[in-house]
Design a protein around this motif. Structure first.
Motif, PDB file in Angstrom:
ATOM      1  N   GLN A  71      -6.013  -0.552 -18.035  1.00 29.63           N
ATOM      2  CA  GLN A  71      -4.990  -0.097 -17.098  1.00 29.63           C
ATOM      3  C   GLN A  71      -5.670   0.458 -15.849  1.00 29.63           C
ATOM      4  O   GLN A  71      -6.795   0.928 -15.906  1.00 29.63           O
ATOM      5  N   ILE A  72      -4.967   0.413 -14.744  1.00 30.91           N
ATOM      6  CA  ILE A  72      -5.474   0.982 -13.504  1.00 30.91           C
ATOM      7  C   ILE A  72      -4.832   2.352 -13.313  1.00 30.91           C
ATOM      8  O   ILE A  72      -3.622   2.518 -13.493  1.00 30.91           O
ATOM      9  N   ILE A  73      -5.662   3.317 -12.937  1.00 27.83           N
ATOM     10  CA  ILE A  73      -5.186   4.677 -12.675  1.00 27.83           C
ATOM     11  C   ILE A  73      -5.517   4.980 -11.219  1.00 27.83           C
ATOM     12  O   ILE A  73      -6.645   4.743 -10.779  1.00 27.83           O
ATOM     13  N   MET A  74      -4.522   5.489 -10.480  1.00 30.20           N
ATOM     14  CA  MET A  74      -4.727   5.812  -9.069  1.00 30.20           C
ATOM     15  C   MET A  74      -4.278   7.226  -8.770  1.00 30.20           C
ATOM     16  O   MET A  74      -3.334   7.735  -9.364  1.00 30.20           O
ATOM     17  N   LYS A  75      -4.951   7.823  -7.800  1.00 28.78           N
ATOM     18  CA  LYS A  75      -4.606   9.163  -7.335  1.00 28.78           C
ATOM     19  C   LYS A  75      -3.684   8.993  -6.123  1.00 28.78           C
ATOM     20  O   LYS A  75      -4.142   8.800  -5.006  1.00 28.78           O
ATOM     21  N   LEU A  76      -2.377   9.045  -6.353  1.00 28.79           N
ATOM     22  CA  LEU A  76      -1.401   8.893  -5.276  1.00 28.79           C
ATOM     23  C   LEU A  76      -0.852  10.258  -4.898  1.00 28.79           C
ATOM     24  O   LEU A  76      -0.985  11.223  -5.649  1.00 28.79           O
ATOM     25  N   SER A  77      -0.194  10.351  -3.745  1.00 31.11           N
ATOM     26  CA  SER A  77       0.383  11.632  -3.336  1.00 31.11           C
ATOM     27  C   SER A  77       1.460  12.047  -4.335  1.00 31.11           C
ATOM     28  O   SER A  77       2.157  11.199  -4.912  1.00 31.11           O
ATOM     29  N   SER A  78       1.583  13.339  -4.546  1.00 36.18           N
ATOM     30  CA  SER A  78       2.537  13.861  -5.540  1.00 36.18           C
ATOM     31  C   SER A  78       3.960  13.385  -5.282  1.00 36.18           C
ATOM     32  O   SER A  78       4.647  12.935  -6.202  1.00 36.18           O
TER      33      SER A  78
END
Length: 101
Positions: free
Chosen positions: A33-40
């Motif tokens: 799976q891909i995990i990304m740090k997106l804005s809250s």
């Protein structure tokens, strides 16, 4: 796509690719799976609007997003990678990048 961003590098973490700037990660692959740090705020919107594509990934105080990238087109994926990158670089760096684009 991630490596085209200023300062981005790829390292291996637990046998999986991890994209970061310096020591701060912004996207990784984990168990397929891909995990990304997106804005809250954007994460919350995506979790509600498209739960089949975006799910919360919580690890202690960290809240990232699991992203089913095969359900995204190339433009949307590129936008999300850039957004994740902007979460960890300085505003000066991200502004210079977007101004040049």
């Amino acid at each position: 796509m991630a490596l085209a961003l200023p300062g981005a590098s790829e390292v291996e973490y637990r046998g999986e690719p991890w994209f970061q700037v310096g020591s701060r990660g912004f996207a990784c692959q984990s168990r397929g799976q891909i995990i990304m740090k997106l804005s809250s705020a954007h994460q919350e919107l995506l979790f509600e609007a498209r739960p089949d594509v975006f799910r919360p990934m919580i690890a202690g105080a960290l809240r990232w997003s699991f992203v089913e990238i095969e359900q995204l087109d190339a433009d949307e994926l590129a936008d999300l990678v850039r957004e994740a990158w902007t979460q960890i670089v300085s505003k000066k760096v991200s502004r210079a990048y977007f101004d040049a684009a």
